[in-house]
Design an enzyme around this catalytic site. Structure first.
Site, short mmCIF file in Angstrom:
data_model
loop_
_atom_site.label_atom_id
_atom_site.label_comp_id
_atom_site.label_asym_id
_atom_site.label_seq_id
_atom_site.Cartn_x
_atom_site.Cartn_y
_atom_site.Cartn_z
N THR A 1 -7.99 9.23 8.57
CA THR A 1 -7.46 8.00 7.97
C THR A 1 -7.26 6.90 9.02
O THR A 1 -6.54 5.93 8.76
CB THR A 1 -6.11 8.28 7.28
OG1 THR A 1 -5.25 8.92 8.24
CG2 THR A 1 -6.28 9.17 6.06
N LYS B 1 0.83 -1.20 0.00
CA LYS B 1 0.00 0.00 0.00
C LYS B 1 0.87 1.25 0.00
O LYS B 1 1.86 1.33 0.72
CB LYS B 1 -0.90 0.01 1.24
CG LYS B 1 -1.85 -1.18 1.29
CD LYS B 1 -2.60 -1.24 2.62
CE LYS B 1 -1.72 -1.58 3.77
NZ LYS B 1 -2.45 -1.86 5.02
N GLY C 1 -7.75 3.65 10.60
CA GLY C 1 -8.37 2.38 10.20
C GLY C 1 -8.44 2.12 8.71
O GLY C 1 -9.13 1.19 8.28
N THR C 2 -7.73 2.90 7.92
CA THR C 2 -7.77 2.68 6.46
C THR C 2 -7.28 1.27 6.09
O THR C 2 -7.87 0.60 5.26
CB THR C 2 -6.90 3.71 5.70
OG1 THR C 2 -5.63 3.79 6.35
CG2 THR C 2 -7.54 5.07 5.65
N GLY C 3 -6.19 0.87 6.76
CA GLY C 3 -5.60 -0.43 6.42
C GLY C 3 -6.53 -1.59 6.81
O GLY C 3 -6.69 -2.55 6.06
N CYS C 4 -7.15 -1.47 7.99
CA CYS C 4 -8.08 -2.52 8.45
C CYS C 4 -9.26 -2.62 7.48
O CYS C 4 -9.68 -3.71 7.09
CB CYS C 4 -8.63 -2.19 9.85
SG CYS C 4 -7.35 -1.88 11.07
N1 LIG Z 1 -4.73 10.17 1.85
C1 LIG Z 1 -5.13 9.13 1.14
N2 LIG Z 1 -5.83 9.30 0.00
C2 LIG Z 1 -6.24 8.23 -0.74
N3 LIG Z 1 -6.00 6.96 -0.40
C3 LIG Z 1 -5.31 6.72 0.72
C4 LIG Z 1 -4.83 7.79 1.56
N4 LIG Z 1 -4.18 7.24 2.63
C5 LIG Z 1 -4.26 5.90 2.47
N5 LIG Z 1 -4.92 5.58 1.32
C6 LIG Z 1 -5.22 4.25 0.82
O1 LIG Z 1 -5.84 3.53 1.90
C7 LIG Z 1 -5.44 2.16 1.88
C8 LIG Z 1 -4.79 1.83 3.20
O2 LIG Z 1 -3.46 2.28 3.13
P1 LIG Z 1 -2.54 2.78 4.33
O3 LIG Z 1 -1.16 2.86 3.77
O4 LIG Z 1 -3.14 4.00 4.93
O5 LIG Z 1 -2.71 1.58 5.32
P2 LIG Z 1 -2.21 1.42 6.79
O6 LIG Z 1 -1.09 2.35 7.08
O7 LIG Z 1 -1.94 -0.03 6.96
O8 LIG Z 1 -3.46 1.84 7.64
P3 LIG Z 1 -3.69 1.68 9.25
O9 LIG Z 1 -3.34 2.96 9.88
O10 LIG Z 1 -5.14 1.36 9.36
O11 LIG Z 1 -2.81 0.56 9.73
C9 LIG Z 1 -4.52 2.02 0.67
O12 LIG Z 1 -5.29 1.60 -0.44
C10 LIG Z 1 -3.99 3.43 0.47
O13 LIG Z 1 -3.56 3.68 -0.84
C1 LIG Z 2 -7.17 -2.58 17.30
C2 LIG Z 2 -6.45 -1.90 16.21
N1 LIG Z 2 -6.10 -2.62 15.12
C3 LIG Z 2 -5.44 -2.03 14.09
C4 LIG Z 2 -5.11 -0.69 14.15
C5 LIG Z 2 -4.33 -0.05 13.02
O1 LIG Z 2 -5.06 0.89 12.38
C6 LIG Z 2 -5.50 0.04 15.31
N2 LIG Z 2 -5.21 1.36 15.44
N3 LIG Z 2 -6.16 -0.59 16.31
#
Ligand SMILES: Nc1ncnc2c1ncn2[C@@H]1O[C@H](COP(=O)(O)OP(=O)(O)OP(=O)(O)O)[C@@H](O)[C@H]1O
Ligand SMILES: Cc1ncc(CO)c(N)n1
Length: 270
Positions: A204, A171, A206-209
């Site tokens: 943003t 990502k 929880g975007t990854g979850c």
């Molecule tokens: N500002 C943004 N605009 C558009 N898309 C975004 C943005 N930030 C993240 N994304 C998208 O959101 C999805 C999750 O990516 P991100 O890299 O934020 O995950 P993460 O860091 O694992 O998240 P988390 O904080 O939940 O662990 C990906 O598809 C990424 O491209």
């Molecule tokens: C419980 C939990 N899982 C994953 C993340 C990562 O976004 C968070 N902040 N909290």
């Protein structure tokens, strides 16, 4: 269709188990859950972590697996090596697609995975995973590479595929630039990128979850990997684009957005 999330609880509702179940629900998949840890958390940060015992994680997972025909399982925050190993011991003999979001650090900086657990995740869990969805810092930890360029993303993707997975999604949320670009590696296929505008927002959490839960839901519905991943990218993009503006810190994404704004999200696949 039934899916399961194995993850931590976020009392603030934007990440972890809560984000996963909301995503499953919006994508019309019945969600079951295995809670690895309780976090006292809100949009401003993680204020406490209370892990479950590995035995109790196993009890939850067996309870769900014994009763339901799970079509996909995902993992999020796993916290310690015992929990990682317990999940491997149950999942390795199952034919259920396993989506691993290798959650390590919350956006506010709190550690959600102990160092020993990182090793167990890489050496034991990833080899039994179907899909893994690292962000750039997670991919760096898992590969030992510094990832800044396209070539380094390619190297990291190949390295991770070689651990045994069918698919890796690196990502690009943490990179700079006008676009958010994720790179997808599927075994035996040419890698492709999913490109969207990078949205200027602080919401943003929880975007990854949310993204990995959406992949899980689409796989549970029987979609082929590539289709599932592209649809999931649309889901998370809409969830970021239409924030709820709640909380006083880094707010959650909007899980309602996909159903409310269906069809108007452009994800460029290149
Ligand atoms: N500002 C943004 N605009 C558009 N898309 C975004 C943005 N930030 C993240 N994304 C998208 O959101 C999805 C999750 O990516 P991100 O890299 O934020 O995950 P993460 O860091 O694992 O998240 P988390 O904080 O939940 O662990 C990906 O598809 C990424 O491209
Ligand atoms: C419980 C939990 N899982 C994953 C993340 C990562 O976004 C968070 N902040 N909290």
């Amino acid at each position: 269709m039934i899916a399961c999330t194995i993850a931590g609880s976020d009392s603030g509702g934007g990440a972890g188990i809560q984000a996963d179940l909301k995503t499953f629900q919006e994508l019309r998949v019945f969600g079951t859950s295995v809670i690895t840890a309780l976090t006292a958390q809100n949009t401003k940060g993680v204020h406490g972590i209370y892990p479950a015992t590995a035995d109790f994680v196993k009890d939850q997972l067996n309870a769900v697996i014994d009763d339901f025909d799970l079509k996909a399982v995902k993992t999020g925050m796993l916290f310690n090596a015992e929990i990682v190993e317990t999940i491997v011991s149950v999942m390795e003999s199952k034919e259920i697609p396993l989506i691993v979001d290798p959650v390590m650090i919350a956006k506010g900086g709190a550690s959600l995975l102990k160092e020993q657990a990182t090793i167990a995740l890489k050496e034991k869990l990833l080899p039994v995973a179907t899909v893994c969805t690292p962000n750039i810092p997670e991919a760096e930890v898992l590969t030992g590479l510094t990832i800044k360029t396209e070539e380094e993303i390619e190297l990291a993707g190949e390295y991770l595929l070689n651990l045994g997975m069918q698919c890796v999604v690196i990502k690009g949320g943490h990179l700079a630039g006008k676009h958010a670009i994720d790179t997808v590696f599927i075994r035996g296929e040419k890698p492709f990128k999913m490109k969207t505008d990078r949205l200027k927002t602080i919401h943003t959490h929880g975007t990854g979850c949310t993204f990995s839960a959406a992949i899980t839901a689409e796989i549970a519905k029987g979609k082929p990997l590539k289709t599932a991943i592209i649809e999931a990218k649309k889901f998370v993009q809409l969830a970021i684009r239409y924030p709820l503006n709640i909380g006083h810190g880094f707010g959650p994404t909007n899980h309602f957005a996909y159903q409310e704004h269906r069809g108007i999200c452009d994800v460029q696949v290149i």
